[in-house]
Every structure is written in C-alpha cells, then in structure tokens.
Design a protein around this motif. Structure first.
Motif, short mmCIF file in Angstrom:
data_model
loop_
_atom_site.label_atom_id
_atom_site.label_comp_id
_atom_site.label_asym_id
_atom_site.label_seq_id
_atom_site.Cartn_x
_atom_site.Cartn_y
_atom_site.Cartn_z
N GLU A 8 0.84 -1.20 0.00
CA GLU A 8 0.00 0.00 0.00
C GLU A 8 0.88 1.24 0.00
O GLU A 8 2.01 1.23 0.45
CB GLU A 8 -0.95 0.01 1.18
CG GLU A 8 -0.30 0.02 2.53
CD GLU A 8 -1.32 -0.03 3.67
OE1 GLU A 8 -2.49 -0.32 3.42
OE2 GLU A 8 -0.91 0.22 4.79
N ASP A 9 0.32 2.31 -0.55
CA ASP A 9 1.02 3.58 -0.59
C ASP A 9 0.00 4.66 -0.95
O ASP A 9 -1.00 4.38 -1.58
CB ASP A 9 2.14 3.56 -1.63
CG ASP A 9 3.24 4.56 -1.31
OD1 ASP A 9 2.94 5.77 -1.27
OD2 ASP A 9 4.38 4.13 -1.08
N LYS A 10 0.29 5.88 -0.53
CA LYS A 10 -0.62 6.97 -0.90
C LYS A 10 -0.14 7.70 -2.14
O LYS A 10 -0.85 8.53 -2.69
CB LYS A 10 -0.82 7.94 0.28
CG LYS A 10 0.40 8.59 0.79
CD LYS A 10 0.06 9.45 1.99
CE LYS A 10 1.30 10.02 2.62
NZ LYS A 10 1.00 10.81 3.79
N ASN A 11 1.06 7.38 -2.60
CA ASN A 11 1.59 7.95 -3.83
C ASN A 11 1.47 6.89 -4.93
O ASN A 11 2.04 5.81 -4.81
CB ASN A 11 3.06 8.35 -3.62
CG ASN A 11 3.67 8.91 -4.87
OD1 ASN A 11 3.90 8.19 -5.84
ND2 ASN A 11 3.94 10.20 -4.85
N GLU A 12 0.74 7.22 -5.99
CA GLU A 12 0.48 6.22 -7.03
C GLU A 12 1.76 5.74 -7.71
O GLU A 12 1.91 4.55 -7.98
CB GLU A 12 -0.48 6.79 -8.07
CG GLU A 12 -0.92 5.76 -9.10
CD GLU A 12 -1.96 6.28 -10.07
OE1 GLU A 12 -2.49 5.44 -10.81
OE2 GLU A 12 -2.22 7.49 -10.10
N GLU A 13 2.68 6.62 -7.99
CA GLU A 13 3.93 6.22 -8.65
C GLU A 13 4.75 5.28 -7.75
O GLU A 13 5.30 4.28 -8.23
CB GLU A 13 4.76 7.43 -9.03
CG GLU A 13 4.19 8.22 -10.18
CD GLU A 13 5.01 9.45 -10.53
OE1 GLU A 13 6.17 9.56 -10.08
OE2 GLU A 13 4.49 10.29 -11.27
N GLN A 14 4.82 5.59 -6.47
CA GLN A 14 5.54 4.73 -5.53
C GLN A 14 4.84 3.38 -5.39
O GLN A 14 5.50 2.34 -5.29
CB GLN A 14 5.65 5.40 -4.16
CG GLN A 14 6.66 6.52 -4.11
CD GLN A 14 8.07 5.99 -4.34
OE1 GLN A 14 8.45 4.94 -3.83
NE2 GLN A 14 8.84 6.72 -5.11
N PHE A 15 3.52 3.40 -5.39
CA PHE A 15 2.75 2.17 -5.31
C PHE A 15 3.06 1.26 -6.49
O PHE A 15 3.35 0.07 -6.32
CB PHE A 15 1.26 2.50 -5.25
CG PHE A 15 0.37 1.31 -5.41
CD1 PHE A 15 0.25 0.39 -4.38
CD2 PHE A 15 -0.35 1.11 -6.57
CE1 PHE A 15 -0.58 -0.72 -4.52
CE2 PHE A 15 -1.17 0.01 -6.72
CZ PHE A 15 -1.29 -0.91 -5.69
N VAL A 16 3.02 1.81 -7.68
CA VAL A 16 3.31 1.03 -8.89
C VAL A 16 4.73 0.49 -8.83
O VAL A 16 4.98 -0.68 -9.17
CB VAL A 16 3.08 1.89 -10.16
CG1 VAL A 16 3.60 1.18 -11.39
CG2 VAL A 16 1.61 2.22 -10.31
N TYR A 17 5.67 1.31 -8.39
CA TYR A 17 7.06 0.87 -8.27
C TYR A 17 7.17 -0.31 -7.30
O TYR A 17 7.82 -1.32 -7.60
CB TYR A 17 7.96 2.02 -7.81
CG TYR A 17 9.37 1.58 -7.54
CD1 TYR A 17 10.26 1.42 -8.60
CD2 TYR A 17 9.79 1.29 -6.26
CE1 TYR A 17 11.56 0.98 -8.36
CE2 TYR A 17 11.09 0.84 -6.01
CZ TYR A 17 11.96 0.69 -7.07
OH TYR A 17 13.23 0.25 -6.83
N LYS A 18 6.53 -0.21 -6.14
CA LYS A 18 6.59 -1.28 -5.13
C LYS A 18 5.98 -2.58 -5.65
O LYS A 18 6.54 -3.66 -5.43
CB LYS A 18 5.85 -0.86 -3.86
CG LYS A 18 6.56 0.20 -3.05
CD LYS A 18 5.69 0.59 -1.86
CE LYS A 18 6.30 1.67 -1.02
NZ LYS A 18 5.44 2.04 0.12
#
Length: 58
Positions: A8-18
């Motif tokens: 989970e993440d609140k930043n979409e780009e970071q979420f996709v990266y993870k």
C-alpha cells in the motif's frame, strides 16, 4: 504453500514501483491472483492504493 503480500502507498507512482519490484522478485508463474483497490480517507482527503498478491512458494 500459498503466501500473501499486501502493498500500500498513498503515492500512485511509488505504489506502482513497489508492486512491480515485488513481482520482479518472484517467478510470474507462481502468482495466483492480484487484487487492486484504492480508497479515499475522508478526514485527510488522501487516496490510498493497495494491492493484495497471492502467490505460491516452493
């Protein structure tokens, strides 16, 4: 044996990266299911992105 990974993440780009990073660490034929969702926290007006990945371990 089945395992579950929750990302989970609140930043979409970071979420996709993870998510992509996790998927790159396992063999794609071991992935059984991926569930994505997003939700808005009313009190903070922030959007959170989540993924549940079910996969086999050998």
């Amino acid at each position: 044996m089945l395992q579950v990974e929750i990302i989970e993440d609140k930043n979409e780009e970071q979420f996709v990266y993870k998510v992509n990073y996790f998927l790159s660490m396992i063999d794609e034929c071991l992935v059984k299911e991926i569930k994505y969702s997003s939700f808005l926290l009313p009190e903070t007006k922030e959007i959170y992105f989540t993924a549940l990945i079910i996969y086999l371990i050998m």
